[in-house]
Scaffold this active site. Structure first.
Site, PDB file in Angstrom:
ATOM      1  N   THR A  80      25.680  69.751 -12.254  1.00  0.00           N
ATOM      2  CA  THR A  80      24.567  70.342 -12.984  1.00  0.00           C
ATOM      3  C   THR A  80      24.762  70.234 -14.505  1.00  0.00           C
ATOM      4  O   THR A  80      25.878  70.066 -14.957  1.00  0.00           O
ATOM      5  CB  THR A  80      24.584  71.833 -12.616  1.00  0.00           C
ATOM      6  N   ARG A 104      16.459  70.649   0.473  1.00  0.00           N
ATOM      7  CA  ARG A 104      17.529  71.589   0.091  1.00  0.00           C
ATOM      8  C   ARG A 104      17.346  72.013  -1.377  1.00  0.00           C
ATOM      9  O   ARG A 104      17.126  71.196  -2.251  1.00  0.00           O
ATOM     10  CB  ARG A 104      18.891  70.922   0.280  1.00  0.00           C
ATOM     11  N   VAL A 105      17.442  73.305  -1.620  1.00  0.00           N
ATOM     12  CA  VAL A 105      17.395  73.834  -2.990  1.00  0.00           C
ATOM     13  C   VAL A 105      18.698  74.569  -3.236  1.00  0.00           C
ATOM     14  O   VAL A 105      19.161  75.326  -2.380  1.00  0.00           O
ATOM     15  CB  VAL A 105      16.194  74.790  -3.178  1.00  0.00           C
ATOM     16  N   GLY A 106      19.295  74.335  -4.398  1.00  0.00           N
ATOM     17  CA  GLY A 106      20.550  75.004  -4.738  1.00  0.00           C
ATOM     18  C   GLY A 106      20.329  76.217  -5.618  1.00  0.00           C
ATOM     19  O   GLY A 106      19.237  76.797  -5.674  1.00  0.00           O
ATOM     20  N   ASP A 107      21.373  76.600  -6.323  1.00  0.00           N
ATOM     21  CA  ASP A 107      21.334  77.810  -7.158  1.00  0.00           C
ATOM     22  C   ASP A 107      20.579  77.621  -8.470  1.00  0.00           C
ATOM     23  O   ASP A 107      20.091  78.582  -9.063  1.00  0.00           O
ATOM     24  CB  ASP A 107      22.764  78.232  -7.501  1.00  0.00           C
ATOM     25  N   THR A 140      27.291  76.063 -12.745  1.00  0.00           N
ATOM     26  CA  THR A 140      27.390  74.718 -12.185  1.00  0.00           C
ATOM     27  C   THR A 140      28.396  74.733 -11.045  1.00  0.00           C
ATOM     28  O   THR A 140      29.394  75.444 -11.108  1.00  0.00           O
ATOM     29  CB  THR A 140      27.814  73.686 -13.247  1.00  0.00           C
ATOM     30  N   GLY A 141      28.121  73.943 -10.021  1.00  0.00           N
ATOM     31  CA  GLY A 141      29.055  73.909  -8.897  1.00  0.00           C
ATOM     32  C   GLY A 141      28.308  73.865  -7.588  1.00  0.00           C
ATOM     33  O   GLY A 141      27.154  73.420  -7.537  1.00  0.00           O
ATOM     34  N   GLY A 169      26.066  74.986  -5.103  1.00  0.00           N
ATOM     35  CA  GLY A 169      24.986  75.949  -5.243  1.00  0.00           C
ATOM     36  C   GLY A 169      24.963  77.042  -4.196  1.00  0.00           C
ATOM     37  O   GLY A 169      24.650  78.203  -4.494  1.00  0.00           O
TER      38      GLY A 169
HETATM   39  N1  GLY Z   1      24.697  73.739  -8.623  1.00  0.00           N
HETATM   40  C1  GLY Z   1      23.827  72.713  -8.295  1.00  0.00           C
HETATM   41  C2  GLY Z   1      23.476  72.646  -6.881  1.00  0.00           C
HETATM   42  O1  GLY Z   1      24.238  73.069  -6.011  1.00  0.00           O
HETATM   43  O2  GLY Z   1      22.427  72.169  -6.581  1.00  0.00           O
END
Ligand code: GLY
Length: 312
Positions: free
Chosen positions: A181, A209-212, A232-233, A235
């Site tokens: 990210t 898929r949606v992350g954080d 970042t990382g 999600g």
């Molecule tokens: N932190 C970004 C994701 O997992 O999409």
């Protein structure tokens, strides 16, 4: 400590980052962050607001194919780009986010338009794209995103039958990878805080898929009374721990500063879900802190208008 000067932090992903351990690649990452920070310095010192600064810095990082956001976004299981972004203004907790979007060069700018120009906080997929059209945001062609590096990276992930961060552990997958990210947090000269985060997500992720990153309180958060955070990382770990808001809550309920709150947030992330990643944090007094549970995180800062520092 002067608190009437601006502070700015940016990050470009966290992970093993074995792909940037050689000097030449590391220099490219650090130079890119430095250029973005100097641009941020120029506008913040001329009186730009924190929200303008984080949008501008995040946009510049989205425009650099080194990073996993905007034109450098990683590919999903179908070989397509699906990007997420979120932005938040600490003045009034105004927030905007987009998820699962394609063909938009600067998702963070679309997130800002959602914040300023709609009655909603988050728009996804087709609805977000319709909103972009309504706002006359130009569409970028597929080839703007589909770089040979990203296609090769997806092929590697498919061979392994796995999803992966742009920077997983030090195996052969990681060697050629760019990572994670991007994000920016700022405190402007009037003391307002803001945060922005943007990503292509994780390599070979499932469609949809949606992350954080676009989740307010997970990948991005800003409140003038506490701090601004960009994460970042991996999600899923950050969503389950609502990490950005957890860090703000540490400051709200326990006091302390950006450093203690970032440390406590990372301990919580590790203890609860063995989470992988990191955060950048600016507190209401402009102190800058970074925390990460991975080997490295690409990040840089300008604290209280002082020198520019870049690390990974
Ligand atoms: N932190 C970004 C994701 O997992 O999409």
């Amino acid at each position: 400590m002067p608190t009437d000067r601006f502070s700015l932090m940016v990050h470009g992903g966290a992970g093993a980052l074995d792909n940037v351990k050689d000097d030449r690649t590391a220099v490219r990452y650090l130079e890119s962050l430095r250029i973005v920070l100097e641009h941020g310095r120029a506008i913040l010192s001329r009186g730009a607001s924190a929200i303008e600064a984080v949008e501008t810095c995040a946009s510049l990082l989205e425009d650099d194919p080194l990073f996993n956001a905007g034109c450098g976004s990683v590919l999903n299981e179908l070989g397509r780009v699906e990007m997420d972004a979120g932005i938040m203004d600490g003045r009034d907790l105004a927030a905007g986010a987009v998820a699962g979007i394609s063909n938009i060069a600067n998702p963070v700018q679309l997130a800002r338009l959602v914040m300023d120009g709609s009655e909603h906080v988050m728009l996804i997929g087709e609805g977000a794209m319709r909103f972009a059209e309504h706002c006359k945001v130009p569409f970028a062609p597929d080839h703007y995103f589909l770089t040979p590096e990203r296609i090769a990276q997806l092929d590697q992930a498919r061979l392994k039958h796995r999803i992966m961060l742009d920077h997983d552990e030090a195996d052969e997958l990681a060697e050629s990878q760019k990572y994670g990210t991007i994000g920016a947090v700022a405190r402007d000269v009037t003391g307002n805080l803001a945060a922005a985060t943007s990503t292509g997500g994780v390599v070979n992720k499932r469609l949809g898929r949606v992350g954080d990153t676009p989740i307010i309180g997970a990948g991005v958060y800003a409140d003038n009374e506490t701090c601004a955070v960009s994460a970042t990382g991996f999600g899923e770990d950050f969503m389950r721990t609502v990490i950005a808001k957890t860090i703000a809550d540490v400051l709200d309920f326990k006091g302390g500063d950006a450093h203690s709150a970032a440390d406590e947030g990372m301990s919580y992330l590790k203890r609860k879900v063995a989470g992988r990643g990191g955060v950048i944090v600016i507190d209401r007094d402009g102190r800058c802190a970074a925390g990460f549970t991975t080997k490295r995180m690409i990040h840089g800062w300008i604290a209280h208008g002082g020198e520019t520092v870049c690390r990974f």
